[in-house]
Design a protein around this motif. Structure first.
Motif, short mmCIF file in Angstrom:
data_model
loop_
_atom_site.label_atom_id
_atom_site.label_comp_id
_atom_site.label_asym_id
_atom_site.label_seq_id
_atom_site.Cartn_x
_atom_site.Cartn_y
_atom_site.Cartn_z
N THR A 1 53.77 47.88 43.81
CA THR A 1 52.59 47.02 43.70
C THR A 1 51.44 47.77 43.03
O THR A 1 50.75 47.23 42.17
N GLN A 2 51.25 49.02 43.43
CA GLN A 2 50.19 49.84 42.84
C GLN A 2 50.44 50.05 41.35
O GLN A 2 49.50 49.97 40.53
N ALA A 3 51.69 50.29 40.98
CA ALA A 3 52.03 50.49 39.56
C ALA A 3 51.78 49.22 38.76
O ALA A 3 51.27 49.25 37.64
N ILE A 4 52.12 48.07 39.34
CA ILE A 4 51.91 46.79 38.66
C ILE A 4 50.41 46.53 38.49
O ILE A 4 49.96 46.09 37.43
N MET A 5 49.63 46.83 39.52
CA MET A 5 48.18 46.63 39.43
C MET A 5 47.57 47.52 38.36
O MET A 5 46.69 47.09 37.60
N THR A 6 48.05 48.76 38.28
CA THR A 6 47.54 49.68 37.27
C THR A 6 47.83 49.16 35.86
O THR A 6 46.98 49.19 34.97
N GLN A 7 49.06 48.66 35.66
CA GLN A 7 49.43 48.11 34.36
C GLN A 7 48.64 46.84 34.06
O GLN A 7 48.23 46.61 32.92
N ALA A 8 48.42 46.03 35.09
CA ALA A 8 47.74 44.74 34.89
C ALA A 8 46.31 44.93 34.39
O ALA A 8 45.77 44.06 33.68
N ARG A 9 45.69 46.06 34.76
CA ARG A 9 44.31 46.31 34.31
C ARG A 9 44.21 46.43 32.80
O ARG A 9 43.13 46.33 32.24
N GLN A 10 45.34 46.68 32.15
CA GLN A 10 45.33 46.78 30.70
C GLN A 10 45.27 45.41 30.02
O GLN A 10 45.16 45.31 28.81
N TYR A 11 45.36 44.35 30.84
CA TYR A 11 45.33 42.99 30.30
C TYR A 11 44.23 42.19 31.01
O TYR A 11 44.52 41.26 31.77
N PRO A 12 42.96 42.57 30.80
CA PRO A 12 41.85 41.88 31.49
C PRO A 12 41.86 40.38 31.21
O PRO A 12 42.00 39.95 30.07
N GLY A 13 41.73 39.62 32.29
CA GLY A 13 41.74 38.17 32.17
C GLY A 13 43.13 37.57 32.21
O GLY A 13 43.29 36.35 32.32
N GLN A 14 44.16 38.41 32.11
CA GLN A 14 45.54 37.92 32.12
C GLN A 14 46.36 38.59 33.23
O GLN A 14 47.59 38.64 33.15
N GLU A 15 45.66 39.08 34.25
CA GLU A 15 46.35 39.79 35.33
C GLU A 15 47.41 38.91 36.01
O GLU A 15 48.51 39.36 36.29
#
Length: 441
Positions: free
Chosen positions: A371-385
């Motif tokens: 979950t932490q890894a996914i959240m870290t990656q998701a920050r690279q797509y602001p607005g599309q998390e």
């Protein structure tokens, strides 16, 4: 059911699996008996359709299912008994392509087995871990960089120029009538920021404090507010202040712009961040040291198919790095070189070693870590998390791409716990030099 070995050379395996026609017939009959009570057919009561009619209606489909189940079962039983694990998806082909109802089913099974990975005594592995303590000069350099990015303005005399900030009141009108959202007081606008309608900011260049100006513009045809799209508007502006850019002072006020309570608190955050950056760089160096030593400690046969697939991937990746303008795959065929194959063999060997150790030591990536890894990656797509999360949840391959490095790092940590690791204090420049060496290899 009969399984006969046809090939056993190195890691290559071949088998013939024969499923007797009587076994298949029994499977089909069993499926029909189980389904009969629930089947309805015109002219017959539910559950009373004759078996012969059921076989004629559903027999071919059930025969296909039974064949697949029998072959899958034979393969599963074979791998369980032999203890072998295929390096890639096994190849299964019908050996009797002219098969007809009543014949035995004969299939050929071929694959490359994963090798037996030898035990490694990690106590002989010696690692030098580089450590860097953030210096006051490094913290000061970071503060000065933040000061340049902290845009502040100070009042100036004279006309506003591009890059200056104009503080003004405005009231917008369309067809002489004010419109919702078209008015503000003490609005700070940086000329040249392109944050207003095209042409608006240019008309404020040259204004002075106390001056009034009517700015005439037209809303773009694709403006988000449909009732304003494409319409001409006049903004009555009253300029209150004209300010020029100024360097931010390194003080408590600047620190607050970056979310810190004080300058000292900001320094502490910077020192912590620098420490984390240095530790991350040092980790790269340690990992390369460890992998280099492991590569020299173990030798075992490698599945040719894995090496070939990895070599193709290495060659493809390096080609795109050398040709960054080519985004897709519309390019000449890329043939791996001996250097690519050598690098691929190293990667496969180390990958198998780490995977084997992780399996023996029952290393697992927890749900919380994923979950932490996914959240870290998701920050690279602001607005599309949300979309990113949904993509990961539905894509097993994407999940594995996130899980693999987490698993590898945990195995690396396990090995480091057993190796002889000594700390060596170095400067930031010395650490950077070691990191640059990694990029050259």
């Amino acid at each position: 059911m009969q399984v006969t070995e046809t090939l056993n050379e190195g890691l290559k395996r071949g088998y013939t699996i024969t499923v007797p026609a009587s076994d298949l017939e029994a499977k089909v009959s069993q499926k029909l008996v189980e389904a009969q009570p629930d089947i309805e057919m015109k002219g017959f009561r539910k559950g009373k359709v004759p078996m012969a009619l059921l076989k004629k209606q559903f027999g071919q489909r059930l025969m296909g299912e039974s064949m697949q189940e029998a072959i899958d079962g034979a393969m599963g039983e074979h791998f369980e008994k032999s203890g072998e694990r295929p390096a890639m998806q096994p190849k299964v082909e019908m050996a009797n392509e002219d098969w007809k109802d009543g014949d035995d089913v004969v299939v050929s099974l071929s694959y490359e087995a994963l090798p037996d990975v030898p035990e490694v005594d990690f106590s002989d592995v010696k690692i030098e871990k580089l450590t860097v303590e953030p210096a006051e000069a490094d913290v000061q350099e970071a503060l000065e960089g933040l000061a340049k990015n902290a845009q502040t303005f100070e009042t100036k005399k004279g006309k506003a120029a591009k890059g200056d900030q104009v503080v003004f009141d405005f009231l917008g009108k369309v067809d002489g009538e004010p419109f919702e959202g078209g008015a503000a007081e003490d609005y700070p606008l940086v000329l040249g920021s392109n944050s207003f309608i095209p042409g608006f900011e240019d008309q404020l260049i040259g204004v002075k404090a106390g001056e009034e100006k009517a700015v005439e513009v037209s809303f773009p045809e694709d403006y988000q507010a449909e009732h304003l799209a494409g319409k001409a508007a006049v903004f009555d502006c009253t300029v209150k202040q004209v300010k020029k850019p100024a360097d931010a002072k390194i003080d408590d006020e600047m620190a607050k712009q970056f979310g810190a309570e004080s300058l000292e608190a900001l320094k502490g955050q910077i020192k912590e961040r620098l420490g984390a950056e240095y530790a991350g760089a040092a980790r790269q160096v340690v990992k390369r040291q460890l992998l280099d030593q492991l590569d020299g400690l173990v030798t075992f046969d490698l599945p040719p198919s894995l090496v070939e697939a990895e070599a193709n991937q290495v060659a493809h990746q390096l080609w795109h790095e050398e040709n960054p303008d080519v985004q897709g795959h519309d390019h000449p065929e890329i043939t791996p070189t001996e250097e690519h194959k050598s690098l691929a063999a190293r990667r496969v060997r180390l990958g198998l070693l780490l995977a084997e150790l992780g399996q023996k030591e029952k290393v697992e990536v927890t749900d919380a870590e994923m979950t932490q890894a996914i959240m870290t990656q998701a920050r690279q797509y602001p607005g599309q998390e949300r979309e990113f999360f949904e993509f990961i949840q539905k894509n097993q391959q994407a999940q594995q791409q996130l899980r693999a490095p987490l698993f590898e790092d945990k195995v690396i940590d396990l090995i480091l716990d057993r190796a002889k690791v000594t700390d060596k204090a170095v400067t930031k420049e010395e650490l950077q030099a070691e990191v640059e060496k990694l990029e050259e290899l």
